[in-house]
Design a protein around this motif. Sequence first.
Motif, PDB file in Angstrom:
ATOM      1  N   ASN A 124      56.899  20.902-129.030  1.00 31.13           N
ATOM      2  CA  ASN A 124      57.794  20.338-130.140  1.00 31.13           C
ATOM      3  C   ASN A 124      56.769  20.111-131.307  1.00 31.13           C
ATOM      4  O   ASN A 124      56.711  19.048-131.901  1.00 31.13           O
ATOM      5  N   VAL A 125      56.180  21.237-131.602  1.00 32.64           N
ATOM      6  CA  VAL A 125      55.272  21.080-132.774  1.00 32.64           C
ATOM      7  C   VAL A 125      55.724  21.195-134.191  1.00 32.64           C
ATOM      8  O   VAL A 125      56.323  22.146-134.267  1.00 32.64           O
ATOM      9  N   CYS A 126      55.795  20.144-134.757  1.00 32.36           N
ATOM     10  CA  CYS A 126      56.012  20.375-136.206  1.00 32.36           C
ATOM     11  C   CYS A 126      54.811  20.169-137.192  1.00 32.36           C
ATOM     12  O   CYS A 126      53.942  19.293-136.785  1.00 32.36           O
ATOM     13  N   TYR A 127      55.046  20.844-138.429  1.00 28.94           N
ATOM     14  CA  TYR A 127      53.816  20.923-139.177  1.00 28.94           C
ATOM     15  C   TYR A 127      54.333  21.171-140.658  1.00 28.94           C
ATOM     16  O   TYR A 127      55.104  21.850-140.919  1.00 28.94           O
ATOM     17  N   ALA A 128      53.477  20.543-141.532  1.00 29.69           N
ATOM     18  CA  ALA A 128      53.838  20.804-142.998  1.00 29.69           C
ATOM     19  C   ALA A 128      52.558  20.535-143.526  1.00 29.69           C
ATOM     20  O   ALA A 128      51.779  19.581-143.367  1.00 29.69           O
ATOM     21  N   MET A 129      52.489  21.183-144.733  1.00 32.94           N
ATOM     22  CA  MET A 129      51.212  21.358-145.617  1.00 32.94           C
ATOM     23  C   MET A 129      51.471  21.536-147.206  1.00 32.94           C
ATOM     24  O   MET A 129      52.196  22.481-147.349  1.00 32.94           O
ATOM     25  N   TYR A 130      51.063  20.601-147.782  1.00 36.22           N
ATOM     26  CA  TYR A 130      51.140  20.863-149.294  1.00 36.22           C
ATOM     27  C   TYR A 130      49.970  21.046-150.186  1.00 36.22           C
ATOM     28  O   TYR A 130      49.172  20.048-149.712  1.00 36.22           O
ATOM     29  N   ALA A 131      49.834  21.853-150.696  1.00 36.72           N
ATOM     30  CA  ALA A 131      48.269  21.916-151.544  1.00 36.72           C
ATOM     31  C   ALA A 131      48.587  22.519-152.705  1.00 36.72           C
ATOM     32  O   ALA A 131      49.292  23.306-153.274  1.00 36.72           O
ATOM     33  N   ASP A 132      48.205  21.739-153.711  1.00 38.33           N
ATOM     34  CA  ASP A 132      48.355  21.978-155.268  1.00 38.33           C
ATOM     35  C   ASP A 132      46.939  21.642-155.708  1.00 38.33           C
ATOM     36  O   ASP A 132      46.466  20.275-156.084  1.00 38.33           O
ATOM     37  N   TRP A 133      45.918  22.372-156.324  1.00 39.58           N
ATOM     38  CA  TRP A 133      44.756  22.020-156.796  1.00 39.58           C
ATOM     39  C   TRP A 133      43.991  21.099-155.926  1.00 39.58           C
ATOM     40  O   TRP A 133      43.747  21.744-154.688  1.00 39.58           O
ATOM     41  N   GLN A 134      43.673  19.841-156.209  1.00 39.79           N
ATOM     42  CA  GLN A 134      43.017  18.945-155.332  1.00 39.79           C
ATOM     43  C   GLN A 134      44.024  17.919-154.585  1.00 39.79           C
ATOM     44  O   GLN A 134      43.668  17.216-153.761  1.00 39.79           O
ATOM     45  N   ALA A 135      45.345  18.245-155.009  1.00 38.54           N
ATOM     46  CA  ALA A 135      46.268  17.274-154.272  1.00 38.54           C
ATOM     47  C   ALA A 135      46.671  18.039-152.995  1.00 38.54           C
ATOM     48  O   ALA A 135      46.826  19.285-153.000  1.00 38.54           O
ATOM     49  N   TYR A 136      46.811  17.277-151.954  1.00 38.46           N
ATOM     50  CA  TYR A 136      47.296  17.826-150.668  1.00 38.46           C
ATOM     51  C   TYR A 136      47.748  16.793-149.853  1.00 38.46           C
ATOM     52  O   TYR A 136      47.458  15.597-150.003  1.00 38.46           O
ATOM     53  N   THR A 137      48.528  17.305-148.714  1.00 37.20           N
ATOM     54  CA  THR A 137      48.833  16.323-147.524  1.00 37.20           C
ATOM     55  C   THR A 137      49.257  17.157-146.520  1.00 37.20           C
ATOM     56  O   THR A 137      49.885  18.502-146.771  1.00 37.20           O
ATOM     57  N   ARG A 138      48.970  17.005-145.386  1.00 37.02           N
ATOM     58  CA  ARG A 138      48.990  17.720-143.921  1.00 37.02           C
ATOM     59  C   ARG A 138      49.753  16.820-143.173  1.00 37.02           C
ATOM     60  O   ARG A 138      49.093  15.502-143.057  1.00 37.02           O
ATOM     61  N   MET A 139      50.779  17.016-142.495  1.00 34.77           N
ATOM     62  CA  MET A 139      51.440  16.106-141.523  1.00 34.77           C
ATOM     63  C   MET A 139      51.583  17.029-140.341  1.00 34.77           C
ATOM     64  O   MET A 139      52.054  18.345-140.138  1.00 34.77           O
ATOM     65  N   VAL A 140      51.213  16.599-139.002  1.00 38.06           N
ATOM     66  CA  VAL A 140      51.380  17.212-137.764  1.00 38.06           C
ATOM     67  C   VAL A 140      52.096  16.086-136.898  1.00 38.06           C
ATOM     68  O   VAL A 140      51.706  14.832-136.838  1.00 38.06           O
ATOM     69  N   ARG A 141      52.900  16.843-135.765  1.00 39.66           N
ATOM     70  CA  ARG A 141      53.598  15.963-134.933  1.00 39.66           C
ATOM     71  C   ARG A 141      53.620  16.824-133.576  1.00 39.66           C
ATOM     72  O   ARG A 141      54.042  18.010-133.855  1.00 39.66           O
ATOM     73  N   PHE A 142      53.409  16.289-132.536  1.00 37.83           N
ATOM     74  CA  PHE A 142      53.663  17.108-131.098  1.00 37.83           C
ATOM     75  C   PHE A 142      54.042  16.209-130.228  1.00 37.83           C
ATOM     76  O   PHE A 142      53.325  14.982-130.224  1.00 37.83           O
ATOM     77  N   GLU A 143      54.481  16.671-129.208  1.00 33.30           N
ATOM     78  CA  GLU A 143      54.788  15.749-127.864  1.00 33.30           C
ATOM     79  C   GLU A 143      53.582  16.524-126.867  1.00 33.30           C
ATOM     80  O   GLU A 143      53.437  17.468-126.821  1.00 33.30           O
ATOM     81  N   ALA A 144      53.118  15.403-125.983  1.00 36.63           N
ATOM     82  CA  ALA A 144      52.191  15.904-125.092  1.00 36.63           C
ATOM     83  C   ALA A 144      52.525  14.615-124.004  1.00 36.63           C
ATOM     84  O   ALA A 144      52.626  13.581-124.331  1.00 36.63           O
ATOM     85  N   PRO A 145      51.541  14.891-122.685  1.00 42.26           N
ATOM     86  CA  PRO A 145      51.413  13.800-121.965  1.00 42.26           C
ATOM     87  C   PRO A 145      50.510  12.735-122.773  1.00 42.26           C
ATOM     88  O   PRO A 145      49.537  13.110-123.490  1.00 42.26           O
ATOM     89  N   VAL A 146      50.914  11.529-122.350  1.00 42.65           N
ATOM     90  CA  VAL A 146      50.310  10.352-123.116  1.00 42.65           C
ATOM     91  C   VAL A 146      48.500  10.465-123.146  1.00 42.65           C
ATOM     92  O   VAL A 146      48.009  10.133-124.050  1.00 42.65           O
ATOM     93  N   THR A 147      48.102  10.728-122.064  1.00 42.13           N
ATOM     94  CA  THR A 147      46.625  10.802-121.641  1.00 42.13           C
ATOM     95  C   THR A 147      46.135  12.044-122.698  1.00 42.13           C
ATOM     96  O   THR A 147      45.214  11.637-123.325  1.00 42.13           O
ATOM     97  N   ASP A 148      46.829  13.131-122.849  1.00 46.24           N
ATOM     98  CA  ASP A 148      46.285  14.192-123.680  1.00 46.24           C
ATOM     99  C   ASP A 148      46.569  13.696-125.354  1.00 46.24           C
ATOM    100  O   ASP A 148      45.557  14.112-125.990  1.00 46.24           O
ATOM    101  N   CYS A 149      47.590  13.122-125.568  1.00 48.65           N
ATOM    102  CA  CYS A 149      47.647  12.646-126.840  1.00 48.65           C
ATOM    103  C   CYS A 149      46.516  11.606-127.202  1.00 48.65           C
ATOM    104  O   CYS A 149      45.839  11.832-128.284  1.00 48.65           O
ATOM    105  N   VAL A 150      46.226  10.668-126.365  1.00 46.24           N
ATOM    106  CA  VAL A 150      45.045   9.678-126.788  1.00 46.24           C
ATOM    107  C   VAL A 150      43.807  10.600-126.736  1.00 46.24           C
ATOM    108  O   VAL A 150      43.088  10.420-127.680  1.00 46.24           O
ATOM    109  N   ALA A 151      43.529  11.303-125.799  1.00 46.75           N
ATOM    110  CA  ALA A 151      42.381  12.196-125.833  1.00 46.75           C
ATOM    111  C   ALA A 151      42.060  13.087-127.123  1.00 46.75           C
ATOM    112  O   ALA A 151      41.056  13.266-127.820  1.00 46.75           O
ATOM    113  N   HIS A 152      43.390  13.693-127.576  1.00 46.16           N
ATOM    114  CA  HIS A 152      43.164  14.581-128.772  1.00 46.16           C
ATOM    115  C   HIS A 152      42.886  13.671-130.091  1.00 46.16           C
ATOM    116  O   HIS A 152      42.656  14.435-130.906  1.00 46.16           O
ATOM    117  N   ILE A 153      43.053  12.378-129.969  1.00 51.57           N
ATOM    118  CA  ILE A 153      42.494  11.487-131.194  1.00 51.57           C
ATOM    119  C   ILE A 153      40.883  11.803-131.778  1.00 51.57           C
ATOM    120  O   ILE A 153      40.942  12.397-132.673  1.00 51.57           O
TER     121      ILE A 153
END
Length: 167
Positions: free
Chosen positions: A63-92
Motif C-alpha cells: 500500500n505504497v503512496c507517493y507524491a513529489m512536487y518540484a519547481d526550481w528550489q521548491a519541493y515537497t516529497r511525501m511517502v506512506r506505506f504499510e509494513a510490520p511495525v518492526t520493519d517500519c521502525v527499522a526503516h527510520i
Amino acid sequence: MFRFLEEEMKKIISAVLLVGMLGAAGCPDVRSPDVTRYDHPLSYDQALKAKDIDFPLPSSCSNVCYAMYADWQAYTRMVRFEAPVTDCVAHIDVALKWDDRMYHRTNSYTRTRVQRVPAVSAGWLKSAKWFDPDKITDGIYVGPSGSHVPEIWVDLTKGVFYFIESD
C-alpha cells in the motif's frame, strides 16, 4: 552605425530583463512544476517498477503512496506505506541515511513517542487523503519540523510509515 547598434542593444537588454522578471515572478508560462503522484496504493513490486518513485522502500511494505512536487528550489516529497511495525521502525534509519546522503549532510534526529499528531501540511502539494499521520494514537515521531528537514512518523498500532520533506 553606432546609433543602430545602440538601439539593438536596448532591444536585447529589454528582452533579457523581461525573461528574467517573468522567471523570478514564477510565471507559469516560463516553467511548469514537476508533479508525480501515486494516490492509489501500489504494491512493493509496482512501486519498484515506477521509475519516478525516488525513495527507499522495505521489501515487506505494501500500500505504497507517493507524491513529489518540484519547481526550481521548491519541493515537497511525501511517502506512506504499510509494513510490520518492526520493519517500519527499522526503516527510520534507512530513510534518514538516504536523505542525508542525497543532500550531502549528516544530521541526528530525536525520536519522540506520540499519542496525538496535529494535521500535517502537504507543503507544495495539494493535500493527499492518504497522508494522515494525524490518525496516529500510538507512534514515533522523528525530526524537527522545518524547511529542508525530513519528518517521519510511524504508527505503532497499524504499522504505517509516513515521510515528508519540504522546502
